[in-house]
Design a protein around this motif. Structure first.
Motif, PDB file in Angstrom:
ATOM      1  N   THR A   1       0.177  14.128  -0.848  1.00 36.86           N
ATOM      2  CA  THR A   1       0.976  14.520   0.272  1.00 36.86           C
ATOM      3  C   THR A   1       0.974  13.778   1.361  1.00 36.86           C
ATOM      4  O   THR A   1      -0.363  13.341   1.626  1.00 36.86           O
ATOM      5  CB  THR A   1       1.057  16.074   0.591  1.00 36.86           C
ATOM      6  N   MET A   2       1.878  13.833   2.379  1.00 39.50           N
ATOM      7  CA  MET A   2       1.496  12.979   3.462  1.00 39.50           C
ATOM      8  C   MET A   2       1.531  13.912   4.595  1.00 39.50           C
ATOM      9  O   MET A   2       1.698  15.190   4.747  1.00 39.50           O
ATOM     10  CB  MET A   2       2.793  12.332   3.794  1.00 39.50           C
ATOM     11  N   VAL A   3       0.625  13.492   5.681  1.00 40.15           N
ATOM     12  CA  VAL A   3       0.442  14.118   6.867  1.00 40.15           C
ATOM     13  C   VAL A   3       0.488  13.414   8.198  1.00 40.15           C
ATOM     14  O   VAL A   3       0.156  12.070   8.231  1.00 40.15           O
ATOM     15  CB  VAL A   3      -0.994  15.012   7.004  1.00 40.15           C
ATOM     16  N   TRP A   4       0.527  14.134   9.298  1.00 39.16           N
ATOM     17  CA  TRP A   4       0.627  13.529  10.545  1.00 39.16           C
ATOM     18  C   TRP A   4      -0.804  13.620  11.138  1.00 39.16           C
ATOM     19  O   TRP A   4      -1.247  14.595  11.398  1.00 39.16           O
ATOM     20  CB  TRP A   4       1.637  14.243  11.601  1.00 39.16           C
TER      21      TRP A   4
ATOM     22  N   VAL B   1       0.064   8.656  13.416  1.00 41.04           N
ATOM     23  CA  VAL B   1      -0.063   8.090  12.212  1.00 41.04           C
ATOM     24  C   VAL B   1       0.678   8.910  11.074  1.00 41.04           C
ATOM     25  O   VAL B   1      -0.166   9.968  10.858  1.00 41.04           O
ATOM     26  CB  VAL B   1      -1.163   7.434  11.893  1.00 41.04           C
ATOM     27  N   LEU B   2       1.297   8.416  10.084  1.00 37.48           N
ATOM     28  CA  LEU B   2       1.556   9.058   8.914  1.00 37.48           C
ATOM     29  C   LEU B   2       1.005   8.509   8.034  1.00 37.48           C
ATOM     30  O   LEU B   2       1.193   7.248   7.454  1.00 37.48           O
ATOM     31  CB  LEU B   2       3.432   9.139   8.543  1.00 37.48           C
ATOM     32  N   ALA B   3       0.182   9.496   7.149  1.00 38.53           N
ATOM     33  CA  ALA B   3      -0.643   8.974   6.214  1.00 38.53           C
ATOM     34  C   ALA B   3      -0.802   9.537   5.092  1.00 38.53           C
ATOM     35  O   ALA B   3      -0.517  11.025   5.208  1.00 38.53           O
ATOM     36  CB  ALA B   3      -2.041   8.427   6.717  1.00 38.53           C
ATOM     37  N   GLU B   4      -1.599   9.364   3.821  1.00 34.31           N
ATOM     38  CA  GLU B   4      -1.893  10.057   2.862  1.00 34.31           C
ATOM     39  C   GLU B   4      -2.937  11.225   3.288  1.00 34.31           C
ATOM     40  O   GLU B   4      -3.787  10.744   4.147  1.00 34.31           O
ATOM     41  CB  GLU B   4      -2.385   9.484   1.727  1.00 34.31           C
ATOM     42  N   LYS B   5      -2.903  12.428   2.891  1.00 34.45           N
ATOM     43  CA  LYS B   5      -3.681  13.528   3.390  1.00 34.45           C
ATOM     44  C   LYS B   5      -5.287  13.034   3.383  1.00 34.45           C
ATOM     45  O   LYS B   5      -6.136  13.096   4.062  1.00 34.45           O
ATOM     46  CB  LYS B   5      -3.576  14.662   2.569  1.00 34.45           C
ATOM     47  N   VAL B   6      -5.632  12.467   2.113  1.00 31.75           N
ATOM     48  CA  VAL B   6      -6.830  11.865   1.706  1.00 31.75           C
ATOM     49  C   VAL B   6      -7.390  10.859   2.611  1.00 31.75           C
ATOM     50  O   VAL B   6      -8.338  10.860   3.090  1.00 31.75           O
ATOM     51  CB  VAL B   6      -6.905  11.641   0.326  1.00 31.75           C
TER      52      VAL B   6
ATOM     53  N   MET C   1       0.672  -0.972  -0.115  1.00 36.66           N
ATOM     54  CA  MET C   1       0.188  -0.009  -0.086  1.00 36.66           C
ATOM     55  C   MET C   1       0.882   1.390  -0.023  1.00 36.66           C
ATOM     56  O   MET C   1       1.615   1.370   0.385  1.00 36.66           O
ATOM     57  CB  MET C   1      -0.701   0.231   1.190  1.00 36.66           C
ATOM     58  N   SER C   2       0.935   2.233   0.565  1.00 33.81           N
ATOM     59  CA  SER C   2       0.861   3.195  -0.304  1.00 33.81           C
ATOM     60  C   SER C   2       1.376   4.537   0.393  1.00 33.81           C
ATOM     61  O   SER C   2       1.279   4.785   0.371  1.00 33.81           O
ATOM     62  CB  SER C   2      -0.415   3.688  -0.725  1.00 33.81           C
ATOM     63  N   ASN C   3       2.032   5.809   0.011  1.00 34.57           N
ATOM     64  CA  ASN C   3       1.262   6.906  -0.375  1.00 34.57           C
ATOM     65  C   ASN C   3       1.837   8.385   0.538  1.00 34.57           C
ATOM     66  O   ASN C   3       1.990   8.205   1.835  1.00 34.57           O
ATOM     67  CB  ASN C   3      -0.159   6.776  -0.108  1.00 34.57           C
ATOM     68  N   SER C   4       2.108   9.813   0.292  1.00 29.50           N
ATOM     69  CA  SER C   4       2.112  11.162   0.594  1.00 29.50           C
ATOM     70  C   SER C   4       1.085  12.181  -0.074  1.00 29.50           C
ATOM     71  O   SER C   4       1.137  11.711  -1.366  1.00 29.50           O
ATOM     72  CB  SER C   4       3.396  11.645   0.543  1.00 29.50           C
ATOM     73  N   ARG C   5       0.161  12.937   0.504  1.00 29.98           N
ATOM     74  CA  ARG C   5      -0.667  13.495  -0.226  1.00 29.98           C
ATOM     75  C   ARG C   5      -0.932  14.825  -0.488  1.00 29.98           C
ATOM     76  O   ARG C   5      -0.328  15.715   0.316  1.00 29.98           O
ATOM     77  CB  ARG C   5      -2.160  12.747  -0.073  1.00 29.98           C
ATOM     78  N   LEU C   6      -1.111  15.643  -1.356  1.00 26.09           N
ATOM     79  CA  LEU C   6      -2.057  15.655  -2.326  1.00 26.09           C
ATOM     80  C   LEU C   6      -2.403  17.007  -2.939  1.00 26.09           C
ATOM     81  O   LEU C   6      -2.248  17.921  -2.373  1.00 26.09           O
ATOM     82  CB  LEU C   6      -3.522  15.360  -1.649  1.00 26.09           C
TER      83      LEU C   6
ATOM     84  N   THR D   1       4.576   4.649   0.441  1.00 25.15           N
ATOM     85  CA  THR D   1       5.383   5.752   0.595  1.00 25.15           C
ATOM     86  C   THR D   1       5.702   6.285   2.046  1.00 25.15           C
ATOM     87  O   THR D   1       6.691   6.623   2.410  1.00 25.15           O
ATOM     88  CB  THR D   1       5.233   6.701  -0.404  1.00 25.15           C
ATOM     89  N   PRO D   2       4.535   6.493   2.690  1.00 27.92           N
ATOM     90  CA  PRO D   2       4.491   6.834   4.058  1.00 27.92           C
ATOM     91  C   PRO D   2       5.268   5.853   4.952  1.00 27.92           C
ATOM     92  O   PRO D   2       6.172   6.436   5.790  1.00 27.92           O
ATOM     93  CB  PRO D   2       3.218   7.173   4.546  1.00 27.92           C
ATOM     94  N   GLY D   3       4.997   4.697   4.841  1.00 28.06           N
ATOM     95  CA  GLY D   3       5.665   3.545   5.472  1.00 28.06           C
ATOM     96  C   GLY D   3       7.338   3.523   5.431  1.00 28.06           C
ATOM     97  O   GLY D   3       7.999   3.494   6.376  1.00 28.06           O
ATOM     98  N   VAL D   4       7.457   3.722   4.034  1.00 30.33           N
ATOM     99  CA  VAL D   4       9.023   3.786   3.808  1.00 30.33           C
ATOM    100  C   VAL D   4       9.686   5.007   4.500  1.00 30.33           C
ATOM    101  O   VAL D   4      10.922   5.119   4.775  1.00 30.33           O
ATOM    102  CB  VAL D   4       9.342   3.979   2.160  1.00 30.33           C
ATOM    103  N   TYR D   5       8.911   6.219   4.314  1.00 30.89           N
ATOM    104  CA  TYR D   5       9.416   7.380   4.844  1.00 30.89           C
ATOM    105  C   TYR D   5       9.426   7.240   6.545  1.00 30.89           C
ATOM    106  O   TYR D   5      10.777   7.650   7.084  1.00 30.89           O
ATOM    107  CB  TYR D   5       8.314   8.570   4.529  1.00 30.89           C
ATOM    108  N   LEU D   6       8.718   6.801   7.111  1.00 37.35           N
ATOM    109  CA  LEU D   6       8.795   6.372   8.328  1.00 37.35           C
ATOM    110  C   LEU D   6      10.090   5.436   8.928  1.00 37.35           C
ATOM    111  O   LEU D   6      10.743   5.894   9.690  1.00 37.35           O
ATOM    112  CB  LEU D   6       7.571   5.680   9.082  1.00 37.35           C
ATOM    113  N   GLN D   7      10.264   4.478   7.966  1.00 35.87           N
ATOM    114  CA  GLN D   7      11.271   3.683   8.176  1.00 35.87           C
ATOM    115  C   GLN D   7      12.857   4.322   7.852  1.00 35.87           C
ATOM    116  O   GLN D   7      13.913   4.134   8.740  1.00 35.87           O
ATOM    117  CB  GLN D   7      11.412   2.529   7.451  1.00 35.87           C
TER     118      GLN D   7
END
Length: 262
Positions: free
Chosen positions: A128-131, A194-199, A1-6, A156-162
């Motif tokens: 884009t990602m958000v906290w 949690v770091l997740a996609e904005k959407v 899965m996935s992702n930074s937002r938007l 992508t947020p998961g990889v960014y965290l790691q």
């Protein structure tokens, strides 16, 4: 899965396909000329079905969300039939390579690692990602120390965290099979943010407005979402043509507005 937002840029970014837990026919064909190799054919498309508002599974087992709507719009443009199926995220690329389906429309970000295995169409969305955090716990994105940070694996947020926080400054990164489980642990206090996609974060906040919120600035890490196909598959060109057409005729922008309110 996935992702930074938007960046909500439907007028500059191409659209995508989506999938459903059960087979779903595409909308009736538009009056644009069909792609020569796809008219009348059935395209089997995979999605996750657990990544709202891009794709999710309704109580009756049907799939819905932005990806599903875009997939149907693309199939209609191509005068093809869509058979949409749900597939767990971790197995979604292996399933494509094993020819279980023809394409993946699942909010999938273009990454160098994935490009070694599959081809991508032009992007249909930018993230884009958000906290996301409990607003009472004092979480500050500028000073992240000795915290438990949640996200979804293989995103992508998961990889960014790691890359940026795992094992650094006393932080622990906890990755989940989907965002729903990451949000559950945030809500129960088992993680600090949690770091997740904005959407995705905004969709969860719509149902959990009390005590939680987005903190800090959006993080733009050049995250673009596209349709995945097998290496060398001519479907890539057919999808790109259909994406260009639904972007030009305003259908992609309409679907963004309908699903994201932007």
């Amino acid at each position: 899965m996935s992702n930074s937002r938007l960046l909500w840029s439907s007028m500059t970014i191409t659209a995508a396909l989506a999938l459903g837990a059960c087979s779903q026919p595409a909308d009736e064909a538009t009056d644009a000329a069909p792609a020569a190799d796809t008219a009348g054919k059935t395209l089997r498309i995979a999605t996750e079905g657990a990544y709202p508002p891009f794709n999710y599974t309704n109580a009756d087992g049907s799939l819905a969300g932005f990806d599903i709507d875009v997939a149907n719009a693309i199939c209609a443009q191509m005068q093809a039939k869509c058979e949409i199926v749900a597939q767990d995220w971790d197995g979604i690329i292996p399933g494509l390579l094993a020819q279980k389906y023809d394409a993946v429309v699942a909010g999938m970000s273009i990454t160098a690692e994935r490009q070694e295995k599959v081809d991508f169409t032009e992007p249909y969305f930018a993230n884009t990602m958000v906290w996301l955090t409990d607003t009472k716990n004092g979480f500050d994105p500028k000073t992240i120390q000795n915290l438990t940070l949640g996200g979804q694996r293989s995103t992508t947020p998961g990889v960014y965290l790691q890359d940026n926080y795992e094992g650094k400054d006393g932080n622990t990164v906890q990755l989940y099979d989907n965002y729903d489980n990451a949000y559950l642990d945030l809500k129960s206090g088992r993680s600090d943010a949690v770091l997740a996609e904005k959407v995705s974060a905004k969709s969860w906040l719509a149902d959990n407005p009390e005590g939680f919120g987005i903190v800090g600035d959006e993080i733009d890490n050049d995250d673009n979402i596209a349709i995945a196909v097998r290496k060398g598959d001519s479907l890539k060109d057919d999808f790109n043509k259909a994406l260009s057409e639904i972007r030009s005729n305003g259908e992609l922008a309409r679907l963004e507005q309908e699903n994201f309110g932007q």
